[in-house]
Design an enzyme around this catalytic site. Structure first.
Site, mmCIF file in Angstrom:
data_model
loop_
_atom_site.group_PDB
_atom_site.id
_atom_site.type_symbol
_atom_site.label_atom_id
_atom_site.label_comp_id
_atom_site.label_asym_id
_atom_site.label_seq_id
_atom_site.Cartn_x
_atom_site.Cartn_y
_atom_site.Cartn_z
ATOM 1 N N ALA A 54 78.525 54.594 -62.847
ATOM 2 C CA ALA A 54 79.494 54.273 -61.786
ATOM 3 C C ALA A 54 80.594 55.322 -61.750
ATOM 4 O O ALA A 54 80.968 55.820 -60.680
ATOM 5 C CB ALA A 54 80.071 52.880 -62.006
ATOM 6 N N GLY A 55 81.112 55.673 -62.917
ATOM 7 C CA GLY A 55 82.225 56.615 -62.981
ATOM 8 C C GLY A 55 81.836 58.004 -62.513
ATOM 9 O O GLY A 55 82.539 58.642 -61.719
ATOM 10 N N GLN A 73 74.517 37.234 -68.750
ATOM 11 C CA GLN A 73 73.054 37.299 -68.737
ATOM 12 C C GLN A 73 72.482 37.429 -70.141
ATOM 13 O O GLN A 73 72.871 38.318 -70.895
ATOM 14 C CB GLN A 73 72.591 38.495 -67.897
ATOM 15 N N HIS A 77 69.080 38.457 -71.739
ATOM 16 C CA HIS A 77 67.832 39.135 -71.376
ATOM 17 C C HIS A 77 66.689 38.464 -72.124
ATOM 18 O O HIS A 77 66.806 38.167 -73.307
ATOM 19 C CB HIS A 77 67.933 40.616 -71.767
ATOM 20 N N THR A 137 62.461 46.628 -72.656
ATOM 21 C CA THR A 137 62.625 46.640 -71.203
ATOM 22 C C THR A 137 61.765 45.604 -70.472
ATOM 23 O O THR A 137 60.639 45.313 -70.869
ATOM 24 C CB THR A 137 62.321 48.030 -70.623
ATOM 25 N N HIS A 160 73.050 40.423 -72.780
ATOM 26 C CA HIS A 160 72.675 41.713 -72.209
ATOM 27 C C HIS A 160 73.650 42.242 -71.173
ATOM 28 O O HIS A 160 73.876 43.443 -71.081
ATOM 29 C CB HIS A 160 71.293 41.565 -71.572
#
Lengths: 564, 357
Positions: free
Chosen positions: A14-15, A229, A231, A243, A342
């Site tokens: 994001a940054g 959340q 995971h 994943t 997560h």
């Protein structure tokens, strides 16, 4: 004193995306990060990024899946923005160099992911976050003349001017201990999540709620903080992430009886139901005695049903994690996993352009809550969230900077923060150790603010957090130096985590229904009549969290029963 | 739970004291990581122990250190494994090499590693025109560059690069692997320019001495030396870049030497690299190498007979291998990262019943 039109805190996806977008508008940009940018936790995102780029797909389908995934708590106007802009963003990433895997025609390959009605997840093996983060950093190096980087600087507070707007930050150079006032017309928080409030967690040690609490203390509201959340597939051994791409490639979840138990909760999507649904199903199996592993607290993830060559090519990282951290060859035998903390859907409340209610203060990525994830985030939507809203925040802040003068900032706040650090260093060795308090916070949150919650447990958690806040005020550090004093930064981070944890517990107590990641055993049903609304938390004058509500934006999808 | 003794290299630049060793006894299961051991010591005994760390799962690249003299990630090394490599029953952890130490186990990566990365134009110079959708490229090409993309910039390969120890200006294994990430990328438009710059740089492509240290050090299987060799083959065989450093001629002389002799005839290699013994360019090089040759003779490492004659000649089988390879219309690059090994390509075995039950 460094001055910037746009100053970004945090250099994950994001940054960095915000920095590049703002720089492109021609304004002066600075980016501060407490770690080197490529160490940011975006690096750990594995499975991929969602976008309706297939000719057979439509962004509205992606948006509907996201709304349904959010258990109808997501704001649909923001979700429409994210999903409709997704294909363009993924193509942009491709053009600047991300090495997305291809199909035999040389086009981007797309894999299946949880809660999605079709294959729409673009990926780089199972290092998608790493690949994108490193490519964005390549771009930062390319544009080093227009983006000033402050790597290994730690932000201690936001500067709020007399008009209530954000005018910069105070930060400490970790290498030298020097404090600096950064004046800025706009500040964009992009400092990530709060996973370290929990133990175990898939989150890195740096995910300590810094930006969430900095904004909270500066007066910004936090939203959806109860939505944490878990995971479905974290390594039982140590909480590492396996994943969702594994299930996307076809892996099965099995209980101690060898049964694909997801057929009971999600007969259509099976293992690829949304994460809250799968984690809950697993926890039920475990609680009812059908778990596996030494203490029956795990579930089998069976990747042996995926062709070995495919696993070795598309899931390399978890092949290594299995081998290195659990001693298991996942191409030959199942691996024991369990639900684990997560992601936090909640964060600093923003609008579609990343604006918080504080003028000049923006937020994007996991630190923010737009809210595109509502009660539950779909896998492979987090990378998308960071990039879309990082870019939009960067662009909006750059445009806003044009009409503003650089704020004049005094050094008073710098002196206050420097004294705060000196006081921490000077504390007598009488209280508890920082590490003990952090440990107790993590285990408490993981016990009571997890997959299943109830009033009794949440009340107990709140009492613990309040006590830990008192204890943290006298906790001592060993390091008295200024060069890389990580010890004193740890004490400040502990304060950030405790404030954020308190808002999570308060919000979870407040929401007396079950929706998305919040499942209250004492209120097991979703209750749209009373609770189809966001919970907002502000820091009161007395430092206590104050609860208010805001409406959920519904554009085209009315709430309906959620089935997978 | 087992007890382990960690011996940590400490250094406080503000103390005015030189670096020193400090021991801590920690308690963890043997398959836990050295990083977890260090964090336990930091949490329980001494909060001032300095180490960069974040993800704990070998993806962020923060915790590059040397453990019992071997470079690697602290989070990626098991305590029992580390103990096996120890000669004194202790697990010694010290900062990486080839980079200045800032404090304790923290080194200045900007001063060395990132400076070198920055020097290879580490961003895509995309082919024009930029398509509206994605560039259409071979599936295999993207899998191939993913190997160098898997680099997490931890610096372990830089830490123990022998060529860099001798020539600190050597661009090094990490930056060269990063280069391959673009040279191998069909979307990049400046392969020739990149390769020419790396070949012409006297501290560039041909400075690597093939010691394999970086291959062993890399926790992510990036195989930096393999990428360097691949860059050389592409520079020499595909782009025919004849560099001033004589790297191109040397590689060709090497191959010809083996083709002729079967086993390398070292005495011929140097003059051949400069166009043969009687080539004017070779004379100064031969004279310059005399002291080395003389020292070798004096210390019995070579004999005069061996240096001047080379009885070995290439066998029929070897010549057949050369003919077979060189008769192919295109250079064939064996890439196990893309193709997988024979074992990787075997069909799945059914999961053993007892594992499920």
């Amino acid at each position: 004193m460094p001055e910037h039109d746009v100053l970004i805190i945090g250099a994950g996806l994001a940054g960095q995306r915000a920095a590049l977008a703002a720089a492109r508008e021609g304004v002066s940009v600075g980016i501060i990060s407490k770690v080197h940018p490529v160490r940011s936790h975006s690096v750990a995102a594995a499975g991929g990024i969602n976008a309706a780029i297939s000719v057979a797909d439509d962004w509205r389908s992606h948006a509907y899946d996201t709304v349904k995934g959010s258990d109808f708590l997501g704001d649909q106007d923001a979700i429409e923005v994210m999903c409709s802009e997704a294909p363009g963003e993924v193509m942009h990433l491709e053009h600047i160099g991300v090495t997305f895997h291809r199909n035999d025609a040389g086009e981007l390959d797309l894999r299946a992911f949880g809660g999605a009605s079709m294959n729409r997840t673009a990926y780089v093996a199972d290092i998608t976050g790493q690949a994108i983060l490193h490519v964005l950093y390549e771009q930062l190096m390319k544009h080093s003349s227009s983006v000033e980087r402050f790597e290994e600087w730690f932000v201690t507070s936001l500067i709020i001017d007399d008009d209530g707007g954000c005018a910069g930050v105070i930060a400490r150079d970790i290498r030298t201990g020097r404090m600096e006032t950064f004046a800025a017309k706009n500040v964009i928080l992009a400092s990530g999540g709060a996973g370290q409030c929990f133990k175990p967690t898939t989150n890195a040690l740096i995910c300590t709620a810094d930006g969430i609490t900095q904004a909270y203390r500066a007066g910004a509201p936090l939203m959806d903080m109860e939505m944490i959340q878990y995971h479905p597939t974290t390594l039982a051994e140590n909480g590492f992430l396996i994943t969702e791409g594994a299930r996307g490639e076809g892996a099965h979840l099995l209980n101690s009886e060898g049964e694909r138990f997801m057929s009971k909760m999600a007969p259509n999507k099976m293992e690829l139901a949304s994460r809250d649904v799968v984690s809950r199903a697993e926890q039920i199996e475990i609680n009812e005695g059908r778990g596996v592993g030494p203490d029956g607290r795990g579930i089998y993830l069976d990747i042996t049903v995926v062709p070995r060559k495919r696993t070795l090519e598309a899931l390399r990282e978890i092949v290594n994690i299995g081998k290195d951290f659990a001693g298991v060859d996942i191409t030959r035998e199942p691996i024991v996993i369990q639900p684990g903390q997560h992601y936090i859907m909640g964060g600093v409340k923003t609008d579609k352009d990343g604006r918080t209610p504080i003028a000049g203060l923006y937020a994007a990525g996991e630190v923010a809550c737009v809210s595109v994830h509502g009660g539950n985030r779909l896998g492979a939507n987090s990378l998308l969230d960071t990039l879309i809203f990082g870019r939009r925040a960067g662009e909006h802040a750059a445009a806003r900077a044009r009409s503003l003068a650089m704020p004049s900032v005094s050094e008073a706040q710098l002196r206050r923060d420097a004294e705060m650090i000196e006081q921490i260093i000077a504390r007598p060795r009488a209280g508890r150790r920082i590490s003990e308090i952090k440990e107790e916070l993590g285990t408490t949150m993981n016990q009571h603010v997890a997959v299943f919650r109830d009033e009794q447990g949440l009340t107990a958690a709140r009492e613990v957090v309040v006590r830990l806040k008192e204890e943290a005020a006298t906790a001592y550090v060993d390091d008295r130096g200024t060069v890389f004093n990580q010890d004193v930064l740890g004490a400040i981070e502990l304060g950030y985590m405790l404030d954020a944890a308190e808002t999570m517990v308060v919000a979870a107590l407040e929401r007396k229904e079950s929706r998305g990641a919040q499942f209250r055993t004492d209120f097991p049903e979703r209750n749209d009549a009373e609770w189809l609304k966001h919970i907002n938390i502000n820091c009161g004058e007395d430092g206590e969290p104050k609860v208010s509500y805001s409406p959920v934006t519904i554009t085209q999808w009315q709430p309906e029963e959620r089935k997978y | 739970m087992s007890e382990f003794t960690l011996r940590l290299r400490r250094y406080d630049p503000q103390s005015g004291e030189p670096p020193y060793w400090e021991s801590h006894t920690i308690e963890l299961e043997p398959h836990r990581s050295v990083l977890e051991g260090i964090l336990q010591a930091r949490g329980r005994f001494d909060g001032s122990i300095g180490i960069r760390c974040s993800c704990r799962s070998a993806i962020c690249g923060s915790c590059g250190v040397r453990i019992n003299g071997q470079p690697g990630l602290a989070c990626h090394t098991h305590l029992d494994e580390a103990l096996e490599r120890s000669s004194d029953g202790m697990i010694s952890v010290e900062p990486m090499g080839n980079m200045p130490v800032i404090r304790d186990l923290i080194v200045d990566m900007d001063a060395v590693h990132w400076k070198k990365i920055q020097a290879v134009t580490p961003w895509l110079l995309a082919r024009e025109p930029v398509p509206e959708r994605e560039y259409l490229v071979d599936r295999e090409a993207m899998v191939d560059v993913t190997q160098s993309m898997a680099c997490i910039q931890c610096g372990a390969c830089v830490s123990d690069c022998l060529a860099m120890e001798v020539d600190p200006d050597f661009i090094g294994p990490a930056a060269l692997a990063k280069s391959y990430r673009f040279v191998g990328d069909p979307r990049d438009s400046e392969h020739t320019e990149r390769l020419t710059a790396l070949s012409e740089d006297p501290h560039g492509l041909y400075t690597c001495t093939h010691c394999f240290k970086c291959v062993d050090a890399c926790p992510k299987g990036v195989n930096p030396m393999g990428q360097i060799m691949r860059l050389r083959r592409i520079a020499g065989s595909d782009h025919h870049i004849e560099d001033r450093n004589n790297g191109y001629r040397h590689e060709h002389a090497f191959v010809d030497n083996v083709r002729r002799n079967g086993l390398l005839h070292e005495a011929d290699l140097l003059p051949d690299s400069y166009g043969g013994k009687f080539n004017p360019r070779a004379v100064p090089e031969l004279i310059a190498s005399m002291p080395v040759a003389l020292r070798g003779l004096l210390r019995g490492k070579i004999t005069l007979r061996k240096a001047l004659t080379h009885p070995h000649k290439a066998s029929k089988e070897l010549r057949a291998i050369f003919e077979r390879i060189e008769s192919k219309p295109e250079r064939y690059e064996l890439n196990l990262y893309v193709s997988g090994t024979d074992e990787d390509n075997e069909p799945n075995e059914p999961a053993p019943a007892e594992a499920i039950a």
